[in-house]
Structure formats: structure tokens, C-alpha cells
Scaffold this motif. Structure first.
Motif, PDB file in Angstrom:
ATOM      1  N   UNK A  24      -1.341  70.942  94.460  1.00  0.00           N
ATOM      2  CA  UNK A  24      -1.355  69.640  95.262  1.00  0.00           C
ATOM      3  C   UNK A  24      -2.409  68.784  95.035  1.00  0.00           C
ATOM      4  N   UNK A  25      -2.191  67.523  95.150  1.00  0.00           N
ATOM      5  CA  UNK A  25      -3.472  66.653  95.026  1.00  0.00           C
ATOM      6  C   UNK A  25      -4.485  67.035  96.095  1.00  0.00           C
ATOM      7  N   UNK A  26      -5.857  66.841  95.772  1.00  0.00           N
ATOM      8  CA  UNK A  26      -6.843  67.106  96.673  1.00  0.00           C
ATOM      9  C   UNK A  26      -6.430  66.242  98.050  1.00  0.00           C
ATOM     10  N   UNK A  27      -6.878  66.962  99.112  1.00  0.00           N
ATOM     11  CA  UNK A  27      -6.678  66.610 100.559  1.00  0.00           C
ATOM     12  C   UNK A  27      -5.335  66.499 101.098  1.00  0.00           C
ATOM     13  N   UNK A  28      -4.167  66.833 100.287  1.00  0.00           N
ATOM     14  CA  UNK A  28      -2.742  66.940 100.641  1.00  0.00           C
ATOM     15  C   UNK A  28      -2.368  68.241 101.216  1.00  0.00           C
ATOM     16  N   UNK A  29      -2.947  69.384 100.968  1.00  0.00           N
ATOM     17  CA  UNK A  29      -2.746  70.810 101.268  1.00  0.00           C
ATOM     18  C   UNK A  29      -3.759  71.408 102.092  1.00  0.00           C
ATOM     19  N   UNK A  33      -4.707  72.647  96.086  1.00  0.00           N
ATOM     20  CA  UNK A  33      -5.876  72.149  95.176  1.00  0.00           C
ATOM     21  C   UNK A  33      -7.212  72.951  95.609  1.00  0.00           C
ATOM     22  N   UNK A  34      -8.063  73.136  94.469  1.00  0.00           N
ATOM     23  CA  UNK A  34      -9.158  73.703  94.655  1.00  0.00           C
ATOM     24  C   UNK A  34      -9.315  75.339  94.812  1.00  0.00           C
ATOM     25  N   UNK A  87      -5.039  84.636 101.424  1.00  0.00           N
ATOM     26  CA  UNK A  87      -6.147  84.120 101.794  1.00  0.00           C
ATOM     27  C   UNK A  87      -6.810  82.800 101.619  1.00  0.00           C
ATOM     28  N   UNK A  88      -8.003  82.554 102.261  1.00  0.00           N
ATOM     29  CA  UNK A  88      -8.618  81.038 101.998  1.00  0.00           C
ATOM     30  C   UNK A  88      -9.437  80.713 100.702  1.00  0.00           C
ATOM     31  N   UNK A  89      -9.680  81.600 100.026  1.00  0.00           N
ATOM     32  CA  UNK A  89     -10.481  81.649  98.893  1.00  0.00           C
ATOM     33  C   UNK A  89      -9.963  81.763  97.496  1.00  0.00           C
TER      34      UNK A  89
END
Length: 227
Positions: A222-227, A118-119, A96-98
Motif C-alpha cells: 500500500x502507498x504510505x498513509x493508506x493502510x 507500507x513501511x 504484529x505491528x513491526x
């Protein structure tokens, strides 16, 4: 996954008993205390203050957590199923996305490598089951487990019995049938906040009676913005 179902159990995860999987019911799955009443109320134990568990405001409810995890675990056939996965290549299937779910096994030990976006919060069972209320009461009498992230112990939540809804795909190895069904979910569960970018080691151990789950995850966030 480390899970069992009264029907059939993965931390994590197997599904009817895997880290988390174990259970039994109208749509069985294979996942994966003291005496409990035959229909125990939903219950969790709060994680310790030193545990890296997710804060209450970001945590899924027991019903949402277990219903969504079982649905995820039962979303793929054996060759791509995250509970049957031997090395982690299927860990990103139908996520899922969350939240990012992790699985146990259908019993036994595996080592998996998995890349996590990330996140994304992470959630998994140490040992779990879906079935009837009596199945969960019996299962939880001997349910135990441990988890550690980068050598730091994590205190699991103990869900004694929660009504959940699961949707299973045809041909999946987790449940006895496909389609949508309701049952009682229980087990030992962990919810973590998003992990820092980089490498992490997660160890999951679960047991109920003679059913055991052992999963070692090598996680790469993953680093922010890479996945």
C-alpha cells in the motif's frame, strides 16, 4: 508457511514445514548441509551483498524471528490459518505491528495474493522446523531452498538450531497442542526491508528430504498513509 515440526511443517511459510513450516517437539507443528552435531549452535549465514535482505540493524534475532513466526502461524484454526490458506485471504490475520510474516504450506503448491502495509519489513521461511535438537540436525542435512523478489534472487539465512518459545492457540492445525512451549527452531529464513509501494512478485521454494513447499505470492504494498 513452509514449515514442519518434529512433532508433526510453512514458507513462509507451514509451521512445522512450510515456506516455511516443519518440526517436531512438545507442541508439534506441521511446518516445515553437511553433518551437524546433535545440538547445533544457533547460526546464520550472511546474505550476499547483491541480495535485497534487510540490513543487520533492523533484523530480528534467530530466536525472536522463529518464536514469533511460529506463534503467528499457530494463532488461527484451519479455516483462517495462514499456512492452510489457499489464496491469501488470511495473510493479514494476527500480524504484529513491526513486521509482516508470510507463510509456506503444509506441503505442496499454492498461489496467494496479499496486501502488505507500507513501511513494514517482511519475513518468512523457505523451509523450517521446530522440535528437538536432534530433529533439527537431521532436518538441516537436506534443507535447501530458493526465493526471488521481482526476479531478483534472495540469499536466505541458515539457522541450524535455536531455542525458541512458541504460544499456540487451541484448534490450530500447526501444532499438536495449544499453550506455551519451548523447542529447537531451524530452517532457511529471509528478512526483507520494507518494500516499495506497488506490485511485487515473490517466489518461495523449499525442500527437506521428501517434503517440499512452493508458494507464489502476488504482493501489493500500500502507498504510505493508506493502510
Amino acid at each position: 508457511m513452509s514449515s514442519r515440526t518434529g512433532w508433526i511443517g510453512i514458507a513462509a511459510a507451514a509451521v512445522v514445514a512450510v515456506a516455511g513450516c516443519g518440526g517436531e517437539g512438545d507442541g508439534g507443528s506441521r511446518a516445515a548441509a553437511s553433518d551437524r552435531p546433535s545440538e547445533p549452535p544457533p547460526s546464520t549465514s550472511s546474505p550476499s551483498a547483491s541480495s535485497p535482505s534487510a540490513p543487520a540493524a533492523t533484523r530480528l534475532s534467530p530466536a525472536d524471528l522463529q518464536g514469533r513466526w511460529w506463534t503467528w502461524a499457530a494463532s488461527e484454526e484451519t479455516s483462517t490459518n495462514p499456512v492452510a490458506d489457499e489464496d491469501g485471504r488470511s495473510c493479514d490475520r494476527n500480524q504484529p505491528d513491526d513486521v509482516w510474516f508470510l507463510a509456506g504450506t503444509f506441503g505442496g503448491q499454492v498461489e496467494r495474493a496479499c496486501t502488505v502495509p507500507s513501511g513494514r519489513p517482511v519475513a518468512f521461511p523457505l523451509i523450517n522446523l521446530v522440535g528437538g535438537a536432534a530433529d533439527c540436525a537431521d532436518f538441516m542435512k537436506t534443507a535447501s531452498g530458493t526465493a526471488s523478489l521481482d526476479g531478483r534472487d534472495i540469499s536466505p539465512d541458515r539457522h541450524l538450531g535455536t531455542t525458541i518459545t512458541v504460544t499456540a492457540a487451541p484448534g490450530n492445525p500447526v501444532t499438536d497442542s495449544s499453550g506455551r512451549f519451548s523447542g529447537t527452531g531451524c530452517g532457511l529464513w529471509v528478512q526483507l526491508p520494507p518494500l516499495e509501494a506497488g506490485k511485487h512478485t515473490l517466489k518461495i521454494r523449499g525442500r527437506s528430504a521428501d517434503f517440499t513447499v512452493t508458494v507464489d505470492y502476488a504482493l501489493t504494498v500500500a502507498a504510505p498513509g493508506t493502510v
